[in-house]
Every structure is written in structure tokens, then in C-alpha cells.
Design an enzyme around this catalytic site. Structure first.
Site, PDB file in Angstrom:
ATOM      1  N   THR A  74      45.048  42.231  50.587  1.00 53.93           N
ATOM      2  CA  THR A  74      44.493  43.579  50.476  1.00 53.93           C
ATOM      3  C   THR A  74      45.568  44.663  50.512  1.00 53.93           C
ATOM      4  OG1 THR A  74      44.173  43.626  52.862  1.00 53.93           O
ATOM      5  CG2 THR A  74      42.299  42.918  51.526  1.00 53.93           C
ATOM      6  N   CYS A  75      46.827  44.276  50.650  1.00 58.70           N
ATOM      7  CA  CYS A  75      47.936  45.233  50.762  1.00 58.70           C
ATOM      8  C   CYS A  75      48.424  45.642  49.368  1.00 58.70           C
ATOM      9  CB  CYS A  75      49.064  44.590  51.576  1.00 58.70           C
ATOM     10  SG  CYS A  75      50.595  45.539  51.603  1.00 58.70           S
TER      11      CYS A  75
END
Length: 104
Positions: free
Chosen positions: A8-9
Site C-alpha cells: 500500500t506504500c
């Protein structure tokens, strides 16, 4: 080449896009090998901890004073990302210096 990060980064996604052959390891799901964490901490020191993360802000002062390797073992999302292992060398983050070293 192995890239340790979070799926999710945004920074990890940018790095993966630029390094399509890299193997991705999600630190939240799979963790980081302890020996790799020790090597990364020896090389990067305090920079290995992401003190701007929401996880860090959620810790009390007692927790923040703990050994960084123990903190990272308990909270792998505290690691600055991505941590990239390539040809026996470690790179932290996705700044211009890391991009130049890995992309030529």
C-alpha cells in the site's frame, strides 16, 4: 534483487515499477528476516526507523525507547521503505541516490 516494503506504500510502488524484476516482500504479511534487519540497522542506524509513520506516532515514550530491532520485529511497518537488497548490498528508501545506484 529483493524489495521489502508495503504493497500500500506509494514509494514502494514507484520503486517496483522502476524495478520490474525485483522480488517483492510485504513486510506486514511476511516480515523481514532478522539477520537482514541486523545488517540494515548496522548500516543505516536510526534512519531505518520511520519516525513519521502513524505507527510511530501511536507508540508511547516507553515503547519508543526500546531496542530498534525489537520494535521492528513487533511492528515491521515502522521500517523506512523500501529496503532493497541487491547483489549483497542494501539500499534504503527510493531517493535519487538509490535510483542512480540501481538504475544506472
Amino acid at each position: 534483487m529483493i524489495l521489502y516494503g508495503l504493497k500500500t506504500c506509494d514509494t514502494c510502488r514507484k520503486a517496483l515499477k522502476s524495478l520490474p524484476d525485483a522480488q517483492f516482500v510485504d513486510v506486514r504479511a511476511d516480515g523481514v528476516p532478522q539477520d537482514l534487519l541486523k545488517s540494515a540497522h548496522a548500516q543505516f542506524g536510526a534512519a531505518l526507523l520511520n519516525t513519521r509513520s502513524t505507527t510511530w506516532r501511536g507508540l508511547d515514550d516507553t515503547e519508543r525507547q526500546r531496542n530498534p530491532l525489537e520494535l521492528l520485529a513487533d511492528h515491521p511497518t515502522l521500517m523506512k521503505r523500501p529496503l532493497i537488497e541487491s547483489q549483497g548490498r542494501l539500499y534504503l528508501g527510493w531517493g535519487k541516490d538509490v535510483q542512480a545506484a540501481l538504475l544506472g
